[in-house]
Design a protein around this motif. Structure first.
Motif, short mmCIF file in Angstrom:
data_model
loop_
_atom_site.label_atom_id
_atom_site.label_comp_id
_atom_site.label_asym_id
_atom_site.label_seq_id
_atom_site.Cartn_x
_atom_site.Cartn_y
_atom_site.Cartn_z
N TRP A 124 0.85 -1.20 0.00
CA TRP A 124 0.00 0.00 0.00
C TRP A 124 0.88 1.25 0.00
CZ3 TRP A 124 -5.42 0.84 0.30
CH2 TRP A 124 -5.83 2.09 0.76
N SER A 125 1.86 1.28 0.88
CA SER A 125 2.77 2.41 1.01
C SER A 125 3.56 2.64 -0.27
CB SER A 125 3.73 2.18 2.18
OG SER A 125 4.71 3.20 2.24
N ALA A 126 4.13 1.56 -0.84
CA ALA A 126 4.96 1.69 -2.03
C ALA A 126 4.16 2.22 -3.22
CB ALA A 126 5.57 0.33 -2.38
N LEU A 127 2.94 1.75 -3.39
CA LEU A 127 2.12 2.20 -4.51
C LEU A 127 1.75 3.66 -4.38
CD1 LEU A 127 -0.13 -0.97 -4.90
CD2 LEU A 127 1.62 -0.19 -6.50
N TYR A 128 1.34 4.08 -3.18
CA TYR A 128 0.97 5.49 -3.00
C TYR A 128 2.18 6.41 -3.04
CZ TYR A 128 -4.05 5.23 -2.40
OH TYR A 128 -5.40 5.08 -2.62
N ALA A 129 3.35 5.95 -2.59
CA ALA A 129 4.56 6.76 -2.72
C ALA A 129 4.89 7.00 -4.19
CB ALA A 129 5.73 6.09 -2.01
N GLY A 130 4.76 5.95 -5.02
CA GLY A 130 4.98 6.11 -6.45
C GLY A 130 3.98 7.06 -7.09
N PHE A 186 -1.07 3.06 -13.92
CA PHE A 186 -0.72 1.65 -13.71
C PHE A 186 -0.63 1.33 -12.22
CE2 PHE A 186 2.43 -1.84 -13.43
CZ PHE A 186 1.78 -2.79 -14.19
N LEU A 187 -0.09 2.24 -11.44
CA LEU A 187 -0.03 2.03 -9.99
C LEU A 187 -1.43 2.02 -9.38
CD1 LEU A 187 3.06 4.29 -9.16
CD2 LEU A 187 3.01 1.79 -9.33
N TYR A 188 -2.30 2.88 -9.86
CA TYR A 188 -3.70 2.85 -9.39
C TYR A 188 -4.39 1.55 -9.81
CZ TYR A 188 -4.41 7.32 -7.11
OH TYR A 188 -4.39 8.36 -6.20
N PHE A 189 -4.02 1.03 -10.97
CA PHE A 189 -4.59 -0.25 -11.41
C PHE A 189 -4.24 -1.35 -10.42
CE2 PHE A 189 -4.39 -3.76 -14.82
CZ PHE A 189 -5.74 -4.04 -14.68
N GLN A 190 -3.02 -1.35 -9.91
CA GLN A 190 -2.65 -2.34 -8.89
C GLN A 190 -3.48 -2.14 -7.63
OE1 GLN A 190 -0.59 -4.51 -10.38
NE2 GLN A 190 -0.64 -2.95 -11.99
N VAL A 211 -6.48 -0.71 -7.21
CA VAL A 211 -7.92 -0.92 -7.30
C VAL A 211 -8.27 -2.39 -7.47
CG1 VAL A 211 -8.15 -0.56 -9.81
CG2 VAL A 211 -10.03 0.08 -8.28
N HIS A 212 -7.44 -3.17 -8.17
CA HIS A 212 -7.81 -4.58 -8.30
C HIS A 212 -7.41 -5.38 -7.06
CE1 HIS A 212 -4.13 -6.93 -9.16
NE2 HIS A 212 -3.71 -5.97 -9.94
N LEU A 213 -6.48 -4.85 -6.25
CA LEU A 213 -6.11 -5.53 -5.02
C LEU A 213 -7.01 -5.14 -3.84
CD1 LEU A 213 -2.22 -5.29 -5.21
CD2 LEU A 213 -3.56 -7.39 -5.30
N TRP A 214 -7.40 -3.86 -3.76
CA TRP A 214 -8.17 -3.38 -2.60
C TRP A 214 -9.58 -2.93 -2.93
CZ3 TRP A 214 -2.77 -2.59 -2.32
CH2 TRP A 214 -2.16 -3.04 -1.14
N GLY A 215 -9.96 -2.82 -4.19
CA GLY A 215 -11.28 -2.30 -4.52
C GLY A 215 -11.28 -0.78 -4.43
N ASP A 216 -12.28 -0.21 -3.79
CA ASP A 216 -12.36 1.24 -3.63
C ASP A 216 -11.17 1.72 -2.81
OD1 ASP A 216 -14.80 0.80 -4.82
OD2 ASP A 216 -16.01 1.35 -3.08
N VAL A 217 -10.42 2.69 -3.34
CA VAL A 217 -9.29 3.29 -2.63
C VAL A 217 -9.32 4.79 -2.87
CG1 VAL A 217 -7.81 1.23 -2.77
CG2 VAL A 217 -7.71 2.96 -4.60
N PRO A 218 -8.65 5.58 -2.04
CA PRO A 218 -8.62 7.02 -2.28
C PRO A 218 -7.94 7.35 -3.61
CG PRO A 218 -7.99 6.54 -0.02
CD PRO A 218 -8.03 5.23 -0.74
N LEU A 219 -8.58 8.18 -4.41
CA LEU A 219 -8.02 8.64 -5.68
C LEU A 219 -7.46 10.04 -5.45
CD1 LEU A 219 -7.61 8.25 -8.75
CD2 LEU A 219 -9.88 9.28 -9.07
N ILE A 220 -6.16 10.17 -5.49
CA ILE A 220 -5.47 11.43 -5.21
C ILE A 220 -4.65 11.79 -6.44
CG2 ILE A 220 -3.82 12.61 -3.70
CD1 ILE A 220 -4.63 10.61 -1.51
N LEU A 221 -4.94 12.94 -7.03
CA LEU A 221 -4.33 13.33 -8.30
C LEU A 221 -3.47 14.57 -8.18
CD1 LEU A 221 -7.40 12.66 -10.62
CD2 LEU A 221 -5.48 11.13 -10.14
N THR A 222 -3.28 15.06 -6.98
CA THR A 222 -2.41 16.22 -6.74
C THR A 222 -1.39 15.85 -5.68
OG1 THR A 222 -3.98 17.08 -5.11
CG2 THR A 222 -4.17 17.91 -7.37
#
Length: 519
Positions: free
Chosen positions: A102-108, A142-146, A148-159
């Motif tokens: 979770w941490s690695a994907l959001y850091a990216g 691509f990181l969001y794709f990982q 959403v398919h692993l956790w379902g609904d997740v926070p979408l942060i674009l800034t």
């Protein structure tokens, strides 16, 4: 990325930034956005920081292709001692591996957001700026794709997240996230370069974007969204890769995976891969990756150290329907290393033909490493994110769902099987859409096993639980007594395991976050 890109990581703003919560990344380095992103070189270095999210231990160095991709009907955790681990489906929200990924994907994602927010700062060639923008957009998607398919609904942060002001981030509905993924990837497709221009598959190219868009659309057409109209889009994206004429199947199946280990690039077959360099022994900047050592046949000698932690299932072994299919003996090891007392040697012994429950995976092999000094944990093997054979099989699947069964779909499958020296399927093998669907599902396993796709496929097809329980029944009924333990994960698995739990630490810090059902 190639070594010259990896070495520039030390100059990047937030790649290793310390953080107390995963969705609130506050840089602590001496560099700030006001003093960075001012030249083309700095933008390109920042892009390398986004790429670094792919070879993180929490992503494709280990967790996404090892911890969370197994067990499935391809592989099981090959240790008789019980463990608490996602591979055997007895983990909970406090599991450190879950939090790490979770941490690695959001850091990216945050690195990508920082780059995109500052990409217009320098004066530079607009085509180069567009290429960097396209790669960053695609990588964020691509990181969001990982996620959403692993956790379902997740926070979408674009800034960019640069302070502790916004600590409560609610979960965004999956449909919204997938729409954003499609938007970003479609934009990127018109901006990124062609793989033949840079000559190696470690960078995002036009055909890589098109192929991953086909994968995203197939997922959207399946569980849980069931947007069946996306089958048409998946077919169109896969067809773009095919009609580009950029790629073709490599002539030898085994050589694909030898190339991954020996830093040999084949852009005909390999459309996109995560690059790992070295093993950390002779150069600390070349740390290598974890996954290949975990998949390798077990050997405890320093020269050939492999963990052998993923066993090949008899279910996969029996899927190879043609005795001439060369993929079986590459993907499923025919051998084990000989021992002398407690010492493991470098020479091998062959399994008996009837020993189909005790074998390990053989797709990537320590013996193929060219370095004379080998690490027991890290190696140079690259991980394939997209191969041309996958594109052909995605095209066949989408064609079948839209128009099937058709000869067009069979032709695409048979290209893959011809390379494997397996017999062609004919129309009599697929008298209905359902029959061809089953053929494609099995063919994906035969061709792409251990490449981190099988569990993803089973979930989107809506058959994950049924397949897992079938494997459990087979092991308990047919495996020898010393392999009965391998049913452990299949017994544990529940419907809740269609998704991962939201990490406990995230729940404790984010008042707007809610846990997935069953956890």
């Amino acid at each position: 990325m190639k070594t010259k890109y990896l070495l520039s990581l030390i100059a990047i703003l937030v790649v290793m930034a310390s953080c107390k919560r995963y969705l609130d990344v506050k840089p602590t380095d001496f560099t700030t956005p006001e003093t960075y992103y001012n030249t083309e070189k700095e933008l390109d270095q920042a892009l390398t920081g986004v790429y670094s999210a792919l070879n993180n231990r929490g992503t494709f160095s280990r967790n996404l292709v090892y911890e969370f991709a197994h067990g499935s009907d391809e592989g099981f955790y090959k240790r008789s001692a019980e463990a608490v681990n996602p591979r055997v489906y007895n983990h909970d929200a406090s599991n450190a591996l879950v939090a790490e990924t979770w941490s690695a994907l959001y850091a990216g994602i945050n690195n990508a957001n920082l780059l995109l927010a500052n990409i217009d700062h320098p004066q530079m060639d607009e085509k180069v700026r567009g290429r960097i923008r396209g790669e960053a957009l695609f990588l964020r998607a691509f990181l969001y794709f990982q996620l959403v398919h692993l956790w379902g609904d997740v926070p979408l942060i674009l800034t960019p997240t640069l302070s502790g002001e916004n600590v409560n981030n609610p979960r965004t509905p999956q449909k919204v996230i997938y729409d954003q993924i499609l938007s970003d990837m479609t934009t990127a497709e018109g901006l990124v370069g062609n793989i033949k221009d840079f000559g190696f598959p470690g960078r995002v190219s036009k055909t890589a974007v098109q192929g991953i868009l086909a994968r995203v659309c197939l997922k959207m057409a399946g569980e849980p969204l069931k947007e069946v109209s996306k089958f048409t889009e998946a077919k169109e994206w896969a067809d773009k890769v095919i009609k580009s004429g950029t790629h073709k199947l490599a002539s030898g199946y085994a050589q694909i995976f030898i190339n991954h280990t020996q830093d040999l690039y084949d852009i005909d077959e390999n459309i996109w891969e995560v690059e790992f360099t070295g093993n950390g022994l002779t150069d600390p900047t070349k740390t290598g990756g974890w996954f290949a050592k975990k998949f390798s046949v077990r050997n405890t000698s320093s020269e050939l150290y492999g963990y052998g932690e993923i066993g090949a299932t008899a279910t996969l072994y029996l899927k190879y329907d043609d005795i001439h299919d060369v993929r079986k003996n590459r993907n499923i090891a025919t051998y084990y290393f000989r021992t002398n007392g407690s010492t493991m040697l470098s020479d091998t012994l062959q399994y008996a033909p009837t020993a189909i429950y005790a074998r390990e995976t053989g797709k990537w092999r320590i013996q193929d490493e060219t370095s004379t000094q080998r690490s027991p944990d890290f190696g140079p093997t690259n991980f394939p994110l997209l191969r041309y054979s996958d594109v052909l099989l995605m095209f066949a699947e989408a064609e079948n769902e839209v128009n099937g069964p058709t000869q067009v779909a069979l032709d695409a499958i048979n290209l893959v099987r011809a390379r494997a020296k397996a017999r062609n399927f004919i129309s009599a093998d697929a008298p209905s859409k359902e029959a061809l669907r089953r053929i494609i599902q099995d063919e994906r396993s035969r061709e792409l096993c251990y490449e981190g796709l099988r569990k993803f496929d089973l979930v989107r097809w809506g058959i994950f639980m049924d397949v897992m329980k079938d494997v459990e029944a087979d092991i308990l009924s047919n495996a020898p007594s010393n392999m009965q333990y391998s049913a452990y994960g299949y017994t544990n698995v529940k419907v809740r395991n269609l998704l991962l739990p939201i990490p406990s630490i995230e729940l404790s810090l984010n008042n707007s976050m809610r846990q997935n059902p069953g956890f």
